[in-house]
Design an enzyme around this catalytic site. Structure first.
Site, PDB file in Angstrom:
ATOM      1  CE1 TYR A  87      -4.439  -0.934  -0.042  1.00  0.00           C
ATOM      2  CE2 TYR A  87      -3.452  -2.873   0.982  1.00  0.00           C
ATOM      3  CZ  TYR A  87      -4.510  -2.265   0.334  1.00  0.00           C
ATOM      4  OH  TYR A  87      -5.639  -2.981   0.030  1.00  0.00           O
ATOM      5  CD  GLN A 110     -17.248   3.020  -6.831  1.00  0.00           C
ATOM      6  OE1 GLN A 110     -17.344   1.813  -6.672  1.00  0.00           O
ATOM      7  NE2 GLN A 110     -17.571   3.608  -7.959  1.00  0.00           N
ATOM      8  CG  ASN A 111     -11.251   6.736  -8.084  1.00  0.00           C
ATOM      9  OD1 ASN A 111     -11.673   5.591  -8.233  1.00  0.00           O
ATOM     10  ND2 ASN A 111     -11.295   7.639  -9.027  1.00  0.00           N
ATOM     11  CG  ASP A 129     -15.309  -0.946 -21.935  1.00  0.00           C
ATOM     12  OD1 ASP A 129     -15.176  -0.760 -23.154  1.00  0.00           O
ATOM     13  OD2 ASP A 129     -14.365  -1.221 -21.156  1.00  0.00           O
ATOM     14  CB  THR A 142     -17.624   3.558 -11.336  1.00  0.00           C
ATOM     15  OG1 THR A 142     -17.904   2.413 -10.522  1.00  0.00           O
ATOM     16  CG2 THR A 142     -18.899   4.341 -11.544  1.00  0.00           C
ATOM     17  CB  SER A 143     -17.077  -1.692 -13.203  1.00  0.00           C
ATOM     18  OG  SER A 143     -16.835  -1.793 -11.819  1.00  0.00           O
ATOM     19  CG  HIS A 151     -14.213   2.110  -1.842  1.00  0.00           C
ATOM     20  ND1 HIS A 151     -14.166   1.568  -3.097  1.00  0.00           N
ATOM     21  CD2 HIS A 151     -15.439   1.801  -1.357  1.00  0.00           C
ATOM     22  CE1 HIS A 151     -15.322   0.962  -3.370  1.00  0.00           C
ATOM     23  NE2 HIS A 151     -16.103   1.100  -2.343  1.00  0.00           N
TER      24      HIS A 151
END
Ligand code: OAD
Length: 227
Positions: free
Chosen positions: A47, A85-86, A199, A172-173, A103
């Site tokens: 990390y 979320q990053n 995508d 984001t997925s 997160h």
């Protein structure tokens, strides 16, 4: 709401990128309390290395455009909440102020004994693992698999989703809950839903406007067209 795709053009690999950071380790192990308990030195070093790599990267045009939207809306008396979320803090470095880190952050270390959080520890850390003054260890201040999202971040997210006129999902997925449901929560009560992604994702067919493409191209273009 932003995800790893927003930082991709800054050179930070996305979570699901096959050649990314996560390909070299088992994420279920390194991003888990059990992994840290068993291999605190390795997990801390990994990390710490991710933190250093993020510091070597710069915010891209998407980060800057999102900070610009916040400034312009503030000038108009509106509000803008950035749910991310990053864990790389590139939004902060681009000038975004109202950022909710769902997160956590790679730049925060939390004492395993007291919960004390520090975001001013040197990079790299002098030791791996890094002892805390209270006799615990400093663990990464990110949300690991099996852990709850920070309560204050969730509260701030649902407050924004309950009042916003527009909800955007960028890079984001849209598969990790609860963030995956955020767009629909706001759309159900009438917000306009927009997705920007290279995508298709599970929400692509459900939003009002799905804009295919790279965040660093599309988000600045949106700002240009809107003002
Ligand atoms: P993912 O890696 O799952 O997804 C990245 C998304 O960004 C994908 O949908 C890509 O199509 C899209 N993408 C990639 N490059 C892009 C670009 N230049 N412009 C626009 N879109 C692009 O990342 P997240 O959705 O952020 O959680 O993942 C969410 C969470 O999954 C991560 O934070 C991680 C993982 O569980 C934790 O570590 C707790």
């Amino acid at each position: 709401m932003t995800g790893a795709g927003v930082s991709a053009e800054s050179g930070i690999p996305t979570f699901r990128d096959k050649d990314g950071t996560w390909s070299k380790v088992d994420p279920m192990w390194f991003a888990s309390p059990e992994g840290f308990a068993a291999q605190p030195a390795d997990v801390t070093a990994w990390y710490d290395d991710r933190r250093r790599k993020c510091l070597d990267c710069a915010p891209n045009a998407a980060h800057h455009a999102l900070a610009e939207i916040e400034r312009r809306l503030a000038d108009l008396g509106g509000t803008f909440t950035l749910l991310t979320q990053n864990v790389d803090r590139l939004h902060h470095r681009a000038g975004s102020r109202n950022v909710v880190e769902l997160h956590g952050s790679l730049h925060v270390w939390r004492c395993t004994k007291t919960g004390e959080e520090r975001d001013d520890l040197p990079c790299p850390l002098p030791e791996h693992p890094m002892p805390s003054p209270a006799g615990g260890l400093y663990r990464p201040g990110v949300v690991w698999f099996g852990e709850m999202l920070p309560e204050d971040a969730l509260r701030a997210s649902y407050e924004a989703l309950a009042t916003c006129d527009i909800v955007m999902s960028i890079g984001t997925s849209a598969v990790v809950y609860p963030a995956a449901s955020f767009v629909e929560v706001a759309m159900e009560r009438g917000a306009v839903g927009i997705e920007i992604n290279k995508d298709a994702t599970p929400i692509t067919d459900r939003v009002d406007h799905a804009i295919p493409g790279a965040a660093a191209t599309i988000v600045p273009e949106l700002v240009r067209l809107a003002w």
